[in-house]
Motif scaffolding. Structure first.
Motif, PDB file in Angstrom:
ATOM      1  N   PHE A   8      35.109 -98.843 -49.693  1.00  0.00           N
ATOM      2  CA  PHE A   8      36.509 -99.114 -49.360  1.00  0.00           C
ATOM      3  C   PHE A   8      36.602-100.017 -48.125  1.00  0.00           C
ATOM      4  N   ASP A   9      35.783 -99.724 -47.103  1.00  0.00           N
ATOM      5  CA  ASP A   9      35.806-100.541 -45.885  1.00  0.00           C
ATOM      6  C   ASP A   9      35.432-101.985 -46.200  1.00  0.00           C
ATOM      7  N   LEU A  10      34.381-102.166 -47.005  1.00  0.00           N
ATOM      8  CA  LEU A  10      33.965-103.515 -47.381  1.00  0.00           C
ATOM      9  C   LEU A  10      35.053-104.234 -48.163  1.00  0.00           C
ATOM     10  N   ASN A  11      35.729-103.502 -49.039  1.00  0.00           N
ATOM     11  CA  ASN A  11      36.810-104.091 -49.818  1.00  0.00           C
ATOM     12  C   ASN A  11      37.975-104.520 -48.920  1.00  0.00           C
ATOM     13  N   GLU A  12      38.295-103.686 -47.923  1.00  0.00           N
ATOM     14  CA  GLU A  12      39.372-104.022 -46.986  1.00  0.00           C
ATOM     15  C   GLU A  12      39.049-105.299 -46.206  1.00  0.00           C
ATOM     16  N   GLN A  13      37.777-105.547 -45.987  1.00  0.00           N
ATOM     17  CA  GLN A  13      37.351-106.700 -45.188  1.00  0.00           C
ATOM     18  C   GLN A  13      36.969-107.905 -46.062  1.00  0.00           C
ATOM     19  N   ILE A 211      43.836 -89.617 -46.938  1.00  0.00           N
ATOM     20  CA  ILE A 211      42.467 -89.228 -46.573  1.00  0.00           C
ATOM     21  C   ILE A 211      41.647 -90.427 -46.105  1.00  0.00           C
ATOM     22  N   TYR A 212      41.733 -91.540 -46.831  1.00  0.00           N
ATOM     23  CA  TYR A 212      40.997 -92.732 -46.383  1.00  0.00           C
ATOM     24  C   TYR A 212      41.823 -93.463 -45.330  1.00  0.00           C
ATOM     25  N   GLN A 213      41.235 -93.663 -44.192  1.00  0.00           N
ATOM     26  CA  GLN A 213      41.870 -94.404 -43.107  1.00  0.00           C
ATOM     27  C   GLN A 213      41.124 -95.727 -42.927  1.00  0.00           C
ATOM     28  N   PRO A 214      41.743 -96.856 -43.265  1.00  0.00           N
ATOM     29  CA  PRO A 214      41.073 -98.159 -43.131  1.00  0.00           C
ATOM     30  C   PRO A 214      40.636 -98.416 -41.695  1.00  0.00           C
ATOM     31  N   PRO A 215      39.658 -99.293 -41.518  1.00  0.00           N
ATOM     32  CA  PRO A 215      39.165 -99.576 -40.164  1.00  0.00           C
ATOM     33  C   PRO A 215      40.266-100.021 -39.206  1.00  0.00           C
ATOM     34  N   SER A 216      41.296-100.654 -39.741  1.00  0.00           N
ATOM     35  CA  SER A 216      42.360-101.191 -38.889  1.00  0.00           C
ATOM     36  C   SER A 216      43.472-100.190 -38.596  1.00  0.00           C
ATOM     37  N   SER A 217      43.383 -98.956 -39.147  1.00  0.00           N
ATOM     38  CA  SER A 217      44.484 -98.003 -39.012  1.00  0.00           C
ATOM     39  C   SER A 217      44.499 -97.357 -37.638  1.00  0.00           C
ATOM     40  N   GLU A 218      45.667 -96.769 -37.301  1.00  0.00           N
ATOM     41  CA  GLU A 218      45.820 -96.083 -36.019  1.00  0.00           C
ATOM     42  C   GLU A 218      45.118 -94.721 -36.082  1.00  0.00           C
ATOM     43  N   LYS A 219      44.026 -94.560 -35.344  1.00  0.00           N
ATOM     44  CA  LYS A 219      43.213 -93.354 -35.448  1.00  0.00           C
ATOM     45  C   LYS A 219      43.862 -92.134 -34.791  1.00  0.00           C
ATOM     46  N   GLU A 220      44.743 -92.379 -33.795  1.00  0.00           N
ATOM     47  CA  GLU A 220      45.266 -91.239 -33.055  1.00  0.00           C
ATOM     48  C   GLU A 220      46.346 -90.484 -33.822  1.00  0.00           C
TER      49      GLU A 220
END
Length: 725
Positions: A8-13, A211-220
């Motif tokens: 998923f991360d690779l696909n987002e990028q 459940i899946y949080q993309p690398p660019s999402s707000e982690k807090e």
């Protein structure tokens, strides 16, 4: 070995992409649930095949989306992985565990570009019904995991909600949901999330899409599913406390796992310690379920990686691994070949866009049209796009024309052959031939669709009697001089009707259409008529369109569906008036019907939709206990196309209870123009005293048959006046 989340991360990028020759997403909900239930029970999901390359190698798409990725020029040389096998599985998982609609302002734009079967949000239900296993430990808030279960034990706990673009916006799971506070102000931010979490917990549904949080999402920000789990745990603790007070549950048994000293606390009536134990029970259950859900996408995926030097074999590899049951069709391969030309963009997207555009209609097409003439027209109204995908008919005939224009018109062959519309010739096309001929093919193809709708009454492409007849029409209309010349257009229409009603295309269609490409050109340009021998077979071809066949008097032959629909389309091509009361006139134009034009009659507004109307209604011949629905499927004379015509649904509702003699009196003579009804209808549709019912129906249908034959032949003579029949 990468995990699901890694993919998923690779696909987002844009580092893991779908090459444009990949098929559309097609899995139904049952297949999606089957895969997801396997993932929930930690069973293998199957492997994927990826090909290392660069973004410039193929036009590409993101998982779950049909729109081509827009790659900046400076990024086209970047390395990526093309997903050759595993699209349906990875797309299913990503759409389940990702929130495509998290941007509230732009969710509609996202919706437009998703595959139809992925416009959803998924949930897991944690509370069992009385008949179900308590797989999430809801009853006592003791979750043991799902890895010891069978997928069948999980599948019914998975729930999916369709996300509609304009409906059900009041549902809490809908991205357009916008509740208000007591002051009428829309809830936003954390207040909105908290409100939605409460609604979800009330339904015992845990959202999976957070459940899946993309690398660019707000982690807090706490994910929605975690908030829902906490509310569910709190709710269940309150219920368990009530059950303990009612003597239905044992507090020691419930709390011992989280607090070994609970017995002492209970005996000493230590309320603070007991309260803390209850909180620990809720927190532990919430933590375990959340951890299990989050780790679902940490599962590894078996991956086969092909090196970049295999890029030239990508299509062959894809075909090999998908030969059964989802091998590439010819169109997919041509799209893949076209993608080698990085400047041209995606071929499928180009076709898709052209089918949405409007074209100017030539005076040659419109010359015979009466009333308000459409100056522009879009092929999309004809059903060239189905569920926002290019229709099969368009794909097939695009390939056939592309092959014909590439191999025949460039002088490489001296004779057009059937082979030109077969797979071998399709696949021999180079990306240069595709690039050079695509524009002319699309122009010719779209012009042929306009001709078929405006001149031949074909409302939807799916109702075309013989789709290979598109090829001679399109080949002729590629020429701007033919497209704009009324007399040449007339000759194409002459060929069309004489071919349809004489049965020329009922056999050897490939051979007929290839020969007709040349013969129709000869008729248009030189006036040489190679079709006139079929003139006397118009509605007179034995076993196909003869009077006996149309009256169900030929016991050995049914009425071909091509003849049934062609008679209705011919009526529409004559622009008949609708069956409306005196003084009201409404042309039943194919292009207006196709786009369901808004019309008004007697102050009533409605969308123009037509129905296949039985002139003599079936209810007149139904027996006691018999329904007209049953009769519609029988070889009864009243089901003959000679007893049918298109009228608007509005008109049909006004005359549904009237006999033909009554409703034909109710409408004006002009309103039945070009429906080929025997006249004067007050007399012709009245049963004679000496006639039996069968004789009456046969008489009026024979009279209408004769009017059809005369009308069609009169028009053929007008369309090609020098045919010397």
């Amino acid at each position: 070995m990468p995990s699901i989340k890694d993919c998923f991360d690779l696909n987002e990028q844009n580092k893991l992409v779908l090459p444009d020759f990949q098929r559309s997403y097609v899995w139904d909900f049952d297949k999606q649930k089957s895969l997801l239930s396997s993932i929930f029970t930690l069973l293998p999901m199957g492997g994927i095949l990826i090909l290392k390359g660069e973004l410039k190698e193929f036009a590409a798409k993101e998982l779950c989306f049909f729109k081509e990725l827009e790659i900046p020029d400076e990024d086209r040389s970047k390395e990526c992985y093309f997903l050759l096998d595993g699209q349906q599985r990875l797309s299913t998982i990503k759409s389940t565990f990702s929130d495509f609609f998290n941007e509230r302002e732009s969710w509609r734009n996202i919706w437009d570009n998703l595959y139809p079967k992925l416009k959803t949000r998924w949930f897991i239900r944690v509370k069992p019904t009385n008949e179900e296993d308590d797989i999430f430990g809801w009853n006592n808030l003791k979750f043991k995991g799902l890895d010891n279960l069978e997928p069948d034990q999980v599948v019914d706990f998975l729930e999916v909600k369709n996300i509609l673009k304009t409906k059900e916006l009041d549902k809490w799971y809908h991205p357009g949901f916008s509740p208000k506070d007591d002051n009428g102000i829309p809830l936003e931010g954390n207040k909105l999330r908290n409100y939605i979490a409460k609604k979800a917990s009330n339904d015992h549904l845990v959202p999976l899409y957070s459940i899946y949080q993309p690398p660019s999402s707000e982690k807090e920000v706490k994910p929605l599913h975690e908030s829902v789990l906490q509310k569910l745990a709190t709710e269940r603790v309150e219920e368990l406390q009530a059950e303990v007070r009612d003597g239905k549950k044992d507090i020691i048994e419930l709390l011992y796992e989280v607090e070994e000293d609970i017995g002492d606390y209970y005996e000493n009536n230590d309320e603070n310690a007991i309260r803390n134990a209850w909180s620990m029970l809720a927190a532990k259950w919430c933590e375990k379920v959340n951890k299990y859900l989050v780790e679902l996408i940490d599962q590894p995926i078996s991956t086969i990686e092909l090196p970049s030097d295999q890029i030239s074999r990508a299509i062959a590899i894809f075909e090999s691994i998908n030969s059964n049951p989802t091998a590439l069709d010819n169109f997919d391969i041509i799209v893949a070949k076209a993608a080698r030309n990085s400047e041209g963009g995606s071929l499928s997207l180009k076709i898709h866009n052209e089918l949405r555009k409007e074209i100017d209609i030539s005076n040659g097409i419109l010359d015979n049209i009466i009333g308000v003439k459409p100056s522009t027209w879009s092929p999309s109204v004809m059903g060239t796009l189905e569920n926002n995908e290019i229709s099969k008919t368009v794909k097939k005939q695009f390939l056939n024309l592309l092959s014909i224009f590439s191999h025949f018109t460039n002088g490489n062959d001296t004779l057009l052959k059937i082979d030109h519309i077969k797979k071998k010739k399709h696949l021999s096309l180079s990306h240069i031939q595709i690039q050079e001929n695509t524009d002319i093919v699309l122009k010719a193809l779209i012009r042929s669709f306009a001709f078929l709708q405006i001149r031949c009454g074909v409302i939807k492409l799916s109702a075309l009697p013989y789709e290979l007849m598109i090829l001679p029409i399109a080949y002729a209309l590629k020429d701007d001089n033919v497209w704009s010349n009324k007399f040449m257009i007339d000759k194409i229409e002459y060929w069309y009707w004489i071919s349809i009603f004489s049965g020329r295309y009922r056999e050897s269609q490939n051979q007929k259409c290839i020969k007709d490409i040349c013969d129709l050109q000869d008729l248009i340009i030189n006036g040489t008529n190679n079709f006139k021998s079929w003139y006397n077979n118009v509605l007179n071809e034995p076993s196909y369109s003869s009077k006996d066949v149309l009256l169900y008097k030929d016991p050995n032959h049914d009425i071909p569906s091509a003849v049934k629909i062609s008679i209705l389309q011919y009526i529409v091509s004559r622009q008949p008036y609708d069956f409306l009361p005196n003084g009201n006139r409404l042309f039943l134009n194919a292009w207006d019907i196709a786009k369901e034009k808004d019309v008004e009659v007697n102050g009533e507004s409605f969308k123009l939709k037509v129905q296949d109307h039985h002139i003599c209604p079936l209810y007149e011949v139904t027996k006691i206990g018999e329904t007209t629905a049953k009769l519609r499927n029988e070889k009864h004379i009243l089901n003959s196309p000679l007893n049918r015509t298109y009228i608007s649904a509005y008109a049909n509702s006004k005359i549904s209870s009237k006999s033909p003699a009554d409703y034909l009196t109710y409408v004006s003579n002009s309103s039945v123009r070009n429906h080929f009804l025997p006249t004067p209808f007050e007399e012709r549709y009245k049963k004679k005293s000496e006639e039996s019912e069968d004789q009456y129906y046969e008489r009026i249908l024979i009279e209408r048959y004769n009017k059809f034959v005369d009308g069609i032949k009169d028009e053929l003579d007008q369309l090609n006046p020098f045919s010397n029949h």
